[in-house]
Scaffold this active site. Sequence first.
Site, short mmCIF file in Angstrom:
data_model
loop_
_atom_site.label_atom_id
_atom_site.label_comp_id
_atom_site.label_asym_id
_atom_site.label_seq_id
_atom_site.Cartn_x
_atom_site.Cartn_y
_atom_site.Cartn_z
N GLY A 53 0.83 -1.19 0.00
CA GLY A 53 0.00 0.00 0.00
C GLY A 53 0.86 1.24 0.00
O GLY A 53 2.05 1.17 0.31
N CYS A 81 5.07 -6.33 1.38
CA CYS A 81 5.44 -4.91 1.49
C CYS A 81 4.77 -4.26 2.70
O CYS A 81 5.10 -4.59 3.83
CB CYS A 81 5.11 -4.22 0.17
N TYR A 82 3.81 -3.37 2.49
CA TYR A 82 3.11 -2.75 3.64
C TYR A 82 2.54 -3.84 4.55
O TYR A 82 2.59 -3.73 5.78
CB TYR A 82 1.98 -1.86 3.12
N HIS A 167 7.79 -7.43 -4.28
CA HIS A 167 6.50 -7.73 -4.92
C HIS A 167 6.62 -8.99 -5.78
O HIS A 167 7.11 -8.91 -6.91
CB HIS A 167 6.05 -6.55 -5.77
N GLU A 169 4.35 -10.48 -7.26
CA GLU A 169 3.31 -10.51 -8.31
C GLU A 169 3.74 -9.85 -9.61
O GLU A 169 3.09 -10.04 -10.63
CB GLU A 169 2.02 -9.87 -7.78
N GLY A 221 -20.33 -7.05 -30.22
CA GLY A 221 -19.47 -7.87 -31.06
C GLY A 221 -18.12 -8.09 -30.38
O GLY A 221 -17.33 -8.92 -30.78
N ASP A 224 -16.44 -9.35 -24.30
CA ASP A 224 -17.22 -9.45 -23.06
C ASP A 224 -18.71 -9.63 -23.32
O ASP A 224 -19.35 -10.52 -22.76
CB ASP A 224 -17.02 -8.20 -22.18
N LYS A 363 -10.08 -10.37 -17.87
CA LYS A 363 -10.27 -10.48 -19.32
C LYS A 363 -9.82 -11.84 -19.89
O LYS A 363 -10.54 -12.47 -20.66
CB LYS A 363 -9.47 -9.36 -20.00
#
Length: 507
Positions: A53, A81-82, A167, A169, A221, A224, A363
Site C-alpha cells: 500500500g 510490502c506494507y 513484490h 506478483e 461484437g 465481453d 479479461k
Amino acid sequence: MHDSNHVAVLDFGSQYTQLIVRRVRELGFFAKLYAIEDFPSIGMPGAIILSGGPKSTSEADAPDIDFEALKAFNVPVLGVCYGMQLLNIKFGGSVEASNRREYGPASLFPTECSGLYAGISQTSQVWMSHSDTVKILPDGAKVIASNQHGTPVSLQWNELFYGIQFHPEVTHSHEGNQILKNFLDLANGLLPFKIEDFKREMIQSIRDIVGDRQVVCGVSGGVDSTVLAVLLKEAGVKTRAIFVDNGLLRKNEASEVQANFKRMGVEIETVDASERFLTALAGEGDPEKKRKIIGNMFIEVFWDAVGDAEMLAQGTLYPDVIESASNAKSKASVIKTHHNRVAKILELQAQGKVLEPLAELFKDEVRALGRSLGIENEILQRHPFPGPGLSVRCPGIVDKERLDIIRECDAIFIGKLKEYGWYDKVWQAYAGLIPVRTVGVKGDERSYEWATNLRAVVSEDAMTADWVELPAQLLRETSHRILNEVKGINRVLYDISTKPPASIEWE
Ligand code: XMP
C-alpha cells in the site's frame, strides 16, 4: 459465491494488488480481493494475503487490521510490502519510516531453501517499491531472506505468518510465482480455480436469479458482451440481445456481428442508429464533446430500444468492479464503468434487476470461458475496439465521407495483418485519417488529398503501449493497395509513437 477455502487478498491500496489476485488464479486457485474496510467479513478463506500500500505504517490514518481476528482464521498469512511491515508491528516489532524510496530490482538471498523459498535460486531478482523498512524484529521472528546489503526482506513470525518486502506478483520478480506457489502450498484444501466449474456455477446462478423473467443485454461484437450473450443462451433464460449500429463501425462490422451471433444461435436485434449519431456529431470537432455526444446518444438509443426491462445483464468485468484499483484502470474500463453505472442502471440495480455474471473474472479468464462455451477463436481474439468507434480515429469533424475512407484503409490494413499472420501478434491495430491535404501525383494528374495513419501496438493493459516493427513488405503492400484503391488518400504513414507520451487512439 466462493467464500470458503479461497485465497483472500486484502487490499491496502497498492497499484499491484489486482495482480496478486491474477497470479494466484494463474496458479490454479480461486482468489478474491477485499477492501480492508470489509475485514473480517471475508468468508472462510484457506489463505490470506495482505497487499502492499502507498501509506507508511507511521501515518496516523494508515490502514490497520484487526490482528486478533486475523489470527483467529488460523490459516497461512502472507504480508507483502506494507502487509509485512504491518504484521511486524502487530507481532511486537517496529518499522523505520523513511523518505527515501527504493524502487526497482534488488537481489534476493534466501537463508533457507524450504518453505517459502523451496526451489528458489540462491540469488534471484526481485522487485522493490517501498520507503519504510522493518527495524526491530519481535521475539521468535526469523529472517528468511535478505537483499544484497544484508537487509532483511523476508520474515517468518511463526508457523503460519510470513512476510516479504518485495513484490512477487510483478514479472520483474523472476521467481515471484514460485514464491507465491510455495506460500499457497502451506494451505490446506484451497479451492481450485477451473473455468469449467465456474461456468457451471454461473449458469445455475443465472437460472436461479432470473427465473422466467426476460433479460436484456447490449452486444457490441466485442469479447465481453459476446461471452455474456452466449452464457445467457446456455442458461436458457429468455433474452433480448440488442446491437446498436452507431454508424462508427468498421467496414462490414454490423453484418459480421450479425452473422457471428447467428452461427452461435443467439438472436440479436439490430438498431440502426447511424443517422442519429452522425446528425448529432455534425460539425463537432472537439474530442471530448464528440465522446460525450456519442456516449449520451448510445444511452438514449439503447434505452429507447429496451423500453421497460425486467432485468438487465451487463458484461462488467472484475477490474471494473475493483474500485480501489481505479488509478490503474484503462480509459476503456473507466468509460465502460461510466456506461454501466448510469442513473437508469443504478435504479435497476437498487431493485435487484441487474445481472453481472462476469464480474468475478479478468479479461483472459473471460476468453477462457468463451472458449469453453464454444465461441470461435477469431471472435475471442478480436482486437479491442473503442466504444466511440471510428470517431476517435477521425480527428476533428466526422462525416460519412471520412468514415468511409477510414473503413476502406482499415479493412486493407487488417486484411494484410491477417494474411501475414500478424493480427494475433499485435494487441490492437487500425488505420485512421489525418485530414490534412497534401500534394501528390496520381496518374498524370496532380492530387491534393488526405493521409491515412496506420497504427499497430503491443500492450498488456492499454496503460502503456509500444509500436510494432511490422515487416516492411506487409507495410509496402498495404500502402500500395490503399494508394491505388482508396479515393481521397494519397499518403500512408506508419505511427511509431509509444504510449506514453502518445496514446493508442488519436483522440
Ligand atoms: P488510448 O487512446 O487512451 O486507448 O491509449 C487505450 C485503449 O482504450 C480504448 N479507448 C476507448 N474505449 N471508449 C472505449 O470504450 C473510449 O472512449 C475509448 N478511448 C480509447 C482504445 O481503443 C485502446 O484500446
